[in-house]
Each structure stands twice: as C-alpha cells, then as structure tokens.
Design an enzyme around this catalytic site. Structure first.
Site: not given
Ligand code: AMP
Length: 140
Positions: A33-34, A102, A104
C-alpha cells in the site's frame, strides 16, 4: 454497480502504473500500500475483475483468501509481528475508495495503533519492507 476497468488497481494489474509487488500467483497479486498504516501493509487483489466482495465469485474469494493467508504468515515473520489485522471495504458507504476487490493485510505489534489513513509512505522504506516480505515468503 459495474466494474470500471480504469480503476487504479486494474492499471497496476496491467502494469500501466508502478507498484511494489511482493507476490504473484496465477490468480492474485500482492503489493505494498502506498499509504501504509503499519510497516507491513500489503494489498491482495484478484487478477480478474470484480468491484468488491459483493460481486466476487466464490473462486475469486477463495484465491484471494489463499494469498491473504500466505501474506499474513509472511508478515508475521518479516516484522516479528504479534498479530495481523485484515480490512476489506465494500462500496463507498462501506469505506471503499478503489473499486477492485482488495484485502488490506496489516502487521501488528502488541499495543500499537494503526497509522492515520491517507498519508503517503516513504518509498525507500516501503521498498525495504517489501524486500523483507519477499524474503519471508521464501522461508515459509
Ligand atoms: P480502500 O478502497 O478504502 O480500501 O482504499 C484503497 C487503498 O489503496 C488505500 O489504502 C490506498 O492507500 C491504497 N492505494 C491507492 N492507490 C494506490 C497505489 N497506486 N498503489 C498502492 N496502494 C494504493
């Protein structure tokens, strides 16, 4: 609700924009994750299109969960973590911002708190953390 093939994760899957990938198999990829909310913050997505859990097939869910479990184990090793938090949001009202399914996967330590959302991570640190995760996968 229809799938928009111009969403950012679809572009990552097509290699149209860069990502820091840590794992890939026939059906899924995992990348950093950015805007990480912990050192080990990985996103797992199916390669085939679906908006979220509500329109995903059982096969897409099974493939994604298999990779989520593998990433969870890798994060435990890579960061000597004490636990793992999973997050998964469905539609805007559910907190979803990118409309490609998605999960996390977040490494957690006893007593820690997740970082604030929406804060860009340092790409050097993200790359170093990705290296640790890739190395840990090989040891599993
Ligand atoms: P959500 O849809 O609420 O689960 O949020 C989308 C997540 O994707 C956030 O945690 C963002 O930091 C992350 N994100 C957005 N763009 C990128 C990108 N280009 N590469 C990696 N992660 C991203």
């Amino acid at each position: 609700m229809t799938y928009d093939s111009d969403n950012i994760f679809a572009k990552i899957l097509r290699d149209e924009i860069p990502s820091t990938r840590v794992y890939e198999d026939a059906d899924t990829i995992a990348f950093m994750d950015i805007m990480p909310r912990s050192d080990g913050h990985v996103l797992v997505v199916p390669k085939t299109p679906c908006r979220n859990m509500l329109d995903a097939t059982a096969e897409q869910m099974a493939a994604v969960m298999k990779t989520v479990q593998l990433m969870s184990r890798a994060l435990m090793v890579a960061f000597e973590a004490d636990g793992i938090t999973l997050q998964q949001f469905n539609e805007t009202a559910g907190g979803q911002e990118v409309f490609h399914l998605h999960f996390h996967v977040l490494a957690r330590h006893e007593g820690d708190r997740l970082g604030a959302p929406g804060k860009m991570g340092d790409q050097v640190v993200i790359s170093q953390n990705a290296d640790k995760i890739r190395a840990s996968i090989l040891d599993l």
